[in-house]
Design a protein around this motif. Structure first.
Motif, PDB file in Angstrom:
ATOM      1  N   LEU A   1      -3.476  -7.446  -3.841  1.00  0.00           N
ATOM      2  CA  LEU A   1      -2.479  -6.502  -3.032  1.00  0.00           C
ATOM      3  C   LEU A   1      -2.323  -6.524  -1.548  1.00  0.00           C
ATOM      4  CD1 LEU A   1      -0.893  -3.884  -5.519  1.00  0.00           C
ATOM      5  CD2 LEU A   1       0.275  -5.955  -4.710  1.00  0.00           C
ATOM      6  N   ASP A   2      -3.740  -6.314  -1.213  1.00  0.00           N
ATOM      7  CA  ASP A   2      -3.814  -5.974   0.279  1.00  0.00           C
ATOM      8  C   ASP A   2      -3.671  -7.005   1.119  1.00  0.00           C
ATOM      9  OD1 ASP A   2      -4.338  -3.305  -0.254  1.00  0.00           O
ATOM     10  OD2 ASP A   2      -6.667  -3.445  -0.617  1.00  0.00           O
ATOM     11  N   TRP A   3      -4.109  -8.346   0.305  1.00  0.00           N
ATOM     12  CA  TRP A   3      -4.185  -9.548   1.115  1.00  0.00           C
ATOM     13  C   TRP A   3      -2.659  -9.893   1.335  1.00  0.00           C
ATOM     14  CZ3 TRP A   3      -1.930 -14.427  -0.147  1.00  0.00           C
ATOM     15  CH2 TRP A   3      -2.404 -15.141   0.795  1.00  0.00           C
ATOM     16  N   VAL A   4      -1.851  -9.804   0.248  1.00  0.00           N
ATOM     17  CA  VAL A   4      -0.319  -9.939   0.326  1.00  0.00           C
ATOM     18  C   VAL A   4       0.263  -9.157   1.200  1.00  0.00           C
ATOM     19  CG1 VAL A   4       1.903  -9.994  -1.125  1.00  0.00           C
ATOM     20  CG2 VAL A   4      -0.143 -10.676  -2.026  1.00  0.00           C
ATOM     21  N   LYS A   5      -0.113  -7.742   1.231  1.00  0.00           N
ATOM     22  CA  LYS A   5       0.543  -6.888   2.155  1.00  0.00           C
ATOM     23  C   LYS A   5       0.302  -7.250   3.503  1.00  0.00           C
ATOM     24  CE  LYS A   5       0.331  -2.901  -0.507  1.00  0.00           C
ATOM     25  NZ  LYS A   5      -0.103  -1.347  -0.545  1.00  0.00           N
ATOM     26  N   ASN A   6      -0.862  -7.512   3.902  1.00  0.00           N
ATOM     27  CA  ASN A   6      -1.344  -7.800   5.206  1.00  0.00           C
ATOM     28  C   ASN A   6      -0.661  -9.241   5.731  1.00  0.00           C
ATOM     29  OD1 ASN A   6      -2.760  -7.286   7.502  1.00  0.00           O
ATOM     30  ND2 ASN A   6      -4.334  -8.767   7.196  1.00  0.00           N
ATOM     31  N   GLU A   7      -0.736 -10.306   4.695  1.00  0.00           N
ATOM     32  CA  GLU A   7      -0.094 -11.536   4.707  1.00  0.00           C
ATOM     33  C   GLU A   7       1.594 -11.598   5.142  1.00  0.00           C
ATOM     34  OE1 GLU A   7      -0.937 -15.846   5.148  1.00  0.00           O
ATOM     35  OE2 GLU A   7      -2.216 -13.885   5.186  1.00  0.00           O
ATOM     36  N   VAL A   8       2.314 -10.770   4.461  1.00  0.00           N
ATOM     37  CA  VAL A   8       3.554 -10.559   4.698  1.00  0.00           C
ATOM     38  C   VAL A   8       4.051  -9.642   5.835  1.00  0.00           C
ATOM     39  CG1 VAL A   8       5.645 -10.287   3.338  1.00  0.00           C
ATOM     40  CG2 VAL A   8       3.743 -11.485   2.414  1.00  0.00           C
ATOM     41  N   TYR A   9       3.536  -8.477   5.626  1.00  0.00           N
ATOM     42  CA  TYR A   9       4.119  -7.410   6.526  1.00  0.00           C
ATOM     43  C   TYR A   9       3.075  -7.035   7.608  1.00  0.00           C
ATOM     44  CZ  TYR A   9       7.293  -7.118   2.615  1.00  0.00           C
ATOM     45  OH  TYR A   9       8.127  -7.463   1.740  1.00  0.00           O
TER      46      TYR A   9
ATOM     47  N   PRO B   1       3.335  -0.156   7.654  1.00  0.00           N
ATOM     48  CA  PRO B   1       3.032   0.353   6.173  1.00  0.00           C
ATOM     49  C   PRO B   1       4.124   0.008   5.392  1.00  0.00           C
ATOM     50  CG  PRO B   1       4.006   1.927   7.554  1.00  0.00           C
ATOM     51  CD  PRO B   1       3.915   0.545   8.401  1.00  0.00           C
ATOM     52  N   ILE B   2       3.780  -0.561   4.195  1.00  0.00           N
ATOM     53  CA  ILE B   2       4.956  -0.866   3.052  1.00  0.00           C
ATOM     54  C   ILE B   2       4.338  -0.539   1.808  1.00  0.00           C
ATOM     55  CG2 ILE B   2       3.847  -3.218   3.113  1.00  0.00           C
ATOM     56  CD1 ILE B   2       7.499  -3.122   3.183  1.00  0.00           C
ATOM     57  N   LYS B   3       5.151  -0.250   1.019  1.00  0.00           N
ATOM     58  CA  LYS B   3       4.623   0.081  -0.283  1.00  0.00           C
ATOM     59  C   LYS B   3       5.145  -1.083  -1.164  1.00  0.00           C
ATOM     60  CE  LYS B   3       4.777   5.013  -1.214  1.00  0.00           C
ATOM     61  NZ  LYS B   3       5.776   5.998  -0.809  1.00  0.00           N
ATOM     62  N   THR B   4       4.346  -1.642  -1.934  1.00  0.00           N
ATOM     63  CA  THR B   4       4.451  -2.789  -2.883  1.00  0.00           C
ATOM     64  C   THR B   4       3.699  -2.860  -3.932  1.00  0.00           C
ATOM     65  OG1 THR B   4       5.040  -5.040  -2.984  1.00  0.00           O
ATOM     66  CG2 THR B   4       3.325  -4.554  -1.241  1.00  0.00           C
ATOM     67  N   ASP B   5       3.923  -3.071  -4.863  1.00  0.00           N
ATOM     68  CA  ASP B   5       3.147  -2.913  -6.195  1.00  0.00           C
ATOM     69  C   ASP B   5       3.022  -4.439  -6.884  1.00  0.00           C
ATOM     70  OD1 ASP B   5       1.167  -2.110  -8.213  1.00  0.00           O
ATOM     71  OD2 ASP B   5       2.433  -0.084  -8.286  1.00  0.00           O
ATOM     72  N   PHE B   6       2.462  -4.478  -8.027  1.00  0.00           N
ATOM     73  CA  PHE B   6       2.571  -5.606  -8.838  1.00  0.00           C
ATOM     74  C   PHE B   6       3.976  -6.009  -9.421  1.00  0.00           C
ATOM     75  CE2 PHE B   6      -2.062  -5.329  -9.369  1.00  0.00           C
ATOM     76  CZ  PHE B   6      -2.597  -6.752  -8.786  1.00  0.00           C
ATOM     77  N   VAL B   7       4.199  -7.034  -9.342  1.00  0.00           N
ATOM     78  CA  VAL B   7       5.700  -7.509 -10.030  1.00  0.00           C
ATOM     79  C   VAL B   7       5.730  -7.442 -11.353  1.00  0.00           C
ATOM     80  CG1 VAL B   7       7.421  -9.350  -9.890  1.00  0.00           C
ATOM     81  CG2 VAL B   7       5.918  -8.873  -7.666  1.00  0.00           C
ATOM     82  N   ARG B   8       6.825  -6.709 -11.852  1.00  0.00           N
ATOM     83  CA  ARG B   8       6.922  -6.811 -13.220  1.00  0.00           C
ATOM     84  C   ARG B   8       8.485  -7.051 -13.765  1.00  0.00           C
ATOM     85  NH1 ARG B   8       4.704  -0.988 -13.391  1.00  0.00           N
ATOM     86  NH2 ARG B   8       4.902  -1.189 -11.197  1.00  0.00           N
ATOM     87  N   PRO B   9       8.731  -7.775 -14.782  1.00  0.00           N
ATOM     88  CA  PRO B   9       9.957  -7.808 -15.090  1.00  0.00           C
ATOM     89  C   PRO B   9      10.625  -6.512 -15.705  1.00  0.00           C
ATOM     90  CG  PRO B   9       8.446  -8.528 -16.713  1.00  0.00           C
ATOM     91  CD  PRO B   9       7.596  -8.204 -15.704  1.00  0.00           C
TER      92      PRO B   9
END
Ligand code: SF4
Ligand code: SF4
Ligand code: SF4
Ligand code: SF4
Ligand code: SF4
Lengths: 269, 347
Positions: free
Chosen positions: A115-123, A127-135
């Motif tokens: 998650l940290d890598w994704v946050k850093n890469e995209v945003y 500061p942004i709240k994002t978690d694993f993606v679920r259906p």
């Protein structure tokens, strides 16, 4: 869009159930909702079958009084869980609208990374709240799924008509190949392109192969999909394991199988 | 039976005569596959030059012209409190089939038995079938062809005229008066003994070219005995349940019917779509029970219909040995291999 307080329609003299429906989106591109608005020719008919009380894409008014909720998008944030639970409480029927809602969709690709890598890469640093993606079904009970990325408007209209007429909604169980053959397409494997049509649920009228692009499995697995054989076929046709994995994991519909495949590959890589 | 011969150049003017007032369907090239081989299809043809009478096998059979993949059976509309039903057999003029191989003509003859010869003939098929003019043409056996094993390498009836290439001329077999009369438009002559000899030579050369065989001896009995055989499970493990084999088969006629109400609630349609016995819900009945939930049992029943049930009913198999199903099956499931495995032969 004006939801209009029209009289309920009749069919063969019998007044129809005209449900109050709401459209909602979680993490998504809103493309599925757009599909509905796209079809101007049938939009009025659509609106006479249902009373739309909530549709941010198309109207200002909001109401929490609806019988059917169409929820687009996947769950990626804490606040979305709350919203979804609320929608579930309000709605008699909750519809997972599109592949993000059904399987996580393209969004779930990020689950492969930290998650940290994704946050850093995209945003970056913001500061942004994002978690694993679920259906949706990982959080609430889902009553009906409408597959597709995006959904196919003809199919949605058919489903709405079925609901209005009180008929059972049945999805095609066969794979995309059935429709591809009916459309008289040249099979993409014949011209050296990969395609997931043999294992993917039909209903899109072989949208991609008809346009000479291999299927990426956006509608998830067909019933009784033979993924082991699909993997062999891809290999025999000279496609690398990564080509298969890219497609299998793209929309999340094949997640169980994709995970296994990723492990197998990881072991051999 | 009447035989004639005519110089090859005459065929063009024969085509033009027919095409000037009719719809002609024939083999054309539609591109190349990944090996650089031409892909063929039956299409509407306006110009003689577009025809590829040297074609191998089309990927899809000609059945789309008489058993379309999708076809509307009826439509209904509500008007002023009343309703109206429209039925169309979806054909507005006769079709001329210019260059069908014997397997595909035999396939039509088999379809006739079921769709015309049964207690309730199928009008959607009958109207199209009764409005056809068929010109057959001889072919060169491909590695996947096993029509000879199925008795379908020659067509005895079911066409108007049949052409055999004798190098500089065509040998033509005439079966209908329309063919006889139409041929008056071009210069033909009666064959001489030399033509007969040439014809027989061409035929025996063709026969020698078959490399794939299917042993049909006692096949109905063997299929009965081997109903529980493990080989079905092995083929079932490979099968994708994709339905392609039936879709590309010139003799498969099964279909599903779907009734749907238009979103305006003013119209409804009843449509048919060709279906396949290998597809998951083929044997699912009202109430939800599925008689063949496993792929191997569905694949097996495909073979049982073609090589056992149909043979018992009509004394011939529902397979003409065109090889299309095997060529299109991504899992590489071919009729000769499946039958050999059931017979316990090495595959
Ligand atoms: S192109 Fe794809 S969907 Fe179409 S027949 Fe081939 S594998 Fe099936
Ligand atoms: S062909 Fe495949 S990827 Fe394309 S719309 Fe259909 S299911 Fe989705
Ligand atoms: S036999 Fe081949 S073509 Fe037929 S359903 Fe199975 S995989 Fe598809
Ligand atoms: S079963 Fe296969 S080989 Fe036999 S007629 Fe059908 S497509 Fe041709
Ligand atoms: S049962 Fe299967 S093999 Fe027989 S005609 Fe129907 S689709 Fe073809």
């Amino acid at each position: 869009m004006d939801s209009g307080r029209q009289q309920s329609r009749t069919y063969l003299g019998v007044p129809l159930f005209r449900p109050r429906v709401g459209f909602f989106e979680l993490s998504s591109c809103e493309g599925c909702q757009l599909q509905l608005l796209n079809n101007e020719a049938t939009l009025l008919d659509f609106l006479s079958l249902v009373e739309v009380v909530n549709f941010r894409e198309a109207m200002k008014e909001r109401s929490e009084d609806y019988e059917i909720a169409f929820v687009e998008g996947s769950v990626t944030r804490e606040d979305e869980i709350e919203r979804l639970r609320k929608i579930r409480e309000n709605a008699g029927i909750l519809v997972a609208f599109g592949s993000c809602a059904c399987f996580g969709g393209v969004n779930q690709l990020k689950n492969r990374f930290s998650l940290d890598w994704v946050k850093n890469e995209v945003y970056g640093n913001s500061p942004i709240k994002t978690d694993f993606v679920r259906p949706l079904e990982a959080v609430v009970k889902v009553d009906l799924k409408i597959f597709g990325c995006p959904v196919k408007k003809e199919e949605v209209e058919k489903i709405i008509t079925h609901i209005a007429l009180g008929q059972e909604v049945v999805h095609h169980k066969y794979p995309v190949c059935m429709e591809c053959k009916a459309n008289e397409n040249v099979c993409l494997f014949d011209i050296g392109e990969p395609c997931l049509g043999p294992v993917t649920r039909g209903g899109c009228d072989s949208w991609c192969p008809t346009n000479r692009a291999g299927c990426w499995g956006c509608r998830g697995p067909a019933e009784d999909a033979n993924l082991e054989q699909m993997e062999k076929i891809m290999k025999e046709n000279g496609f690398s394991p990564d080509t298969i994995l890219d497609r299998i994991e793209c929309f999340g519909g094949f997640s169980v199988y994709a995970e296994k495949l990723r492990k197998d590959l990881g072991d051999s890589r | 039976m009447i035989f004639k011969v005519f110089a090859k150049e005459e065929l063009r003017s024969f085509f033009d005569t027919l095409a000037s007032s009719n719809k002609v369907v024939g083999p054309v090239g539609i591109g190349k596959d990944r090996h650089g081989d031409t892909l063929f299809a039956f299409e509407d043809v306006d110009r003689f030059g577009d025809l590829r009478l040297d074609y191998t096998t089309t990927r899809l059979p000609a059945k789309r012209f008489f058993l379309p993949f999708r076809e509307s059976m009826a439509s209904f509309s509500l008007e002023k409190g009343d309703w109206k039903k429209d039925i169309s057999y979806n054909i507005d003029r006769p079709h001329i089939f210019f260059g069908l191989h014997p397997c595909d003509i035999n396939a039509l003859n088999k379809l006739d038995k079921v769709l015309l010869g049964s207690a309730y003939p199928m009008p959607y098929y009958a109207v199209k079938r009764k409005n056809m003019f068929i010109i057959g043409i001889d072919c060169t056996p491909q590695p996947y062809c096993f029509c000879r094993s199925m008795g379908s390498d020659t067509a005895l009836h079911g066409f108007d005229m049949f052409l055999t290439d004798l190098g500089d001329r065509y040998f033509v077999e005439i079966l209908s008066d329309s063919a006889y009369n139409l041929l008056k438009n071009i210069r033909t002559s009666d064959p001489v003994e030399g033509d007969h000899v040439h014809y027989m030579k061409v035929v025996s050369e063709k026969t020698r070219k078959f490399v794939t065989r299917v042993d049909t001896t006692d096949l109905t009995k063997i299929l009965d005995m081997e109903f529980q055989s493990d080989v079905w499970k092995q083929w079932g493990d490979r099968c994708l349940g994709c339905g392609t084999c039936a879709n590309v088969c010139p003799t498969c006629y099964c279909y599903n019917v779907d009734e749907s109400v238009d979103i305006s609630l003013q119209r409804a349609t009843k449509d048919k779509m060709l279906y396949s016995c290998t597809v998951i819900d083929f044997a699912q009945v009202a109430g939800g029970h599925n008689f063949r939930p496993e792929r191997h049992s569905r694949l097996k029943y495909r073979y049982y219909h073609k090589h056992r049930g149909f043979v018992e009913a009509y004394e011939e198999s529902l397979c003409v040995g065109c090889g299309r199903c095997g060529e299109s099956c991504l899992a590489g499931i071919t009729v000769p291999e499946v039958i050999a495995s059931v017979r316990g032969e090495e595959v």
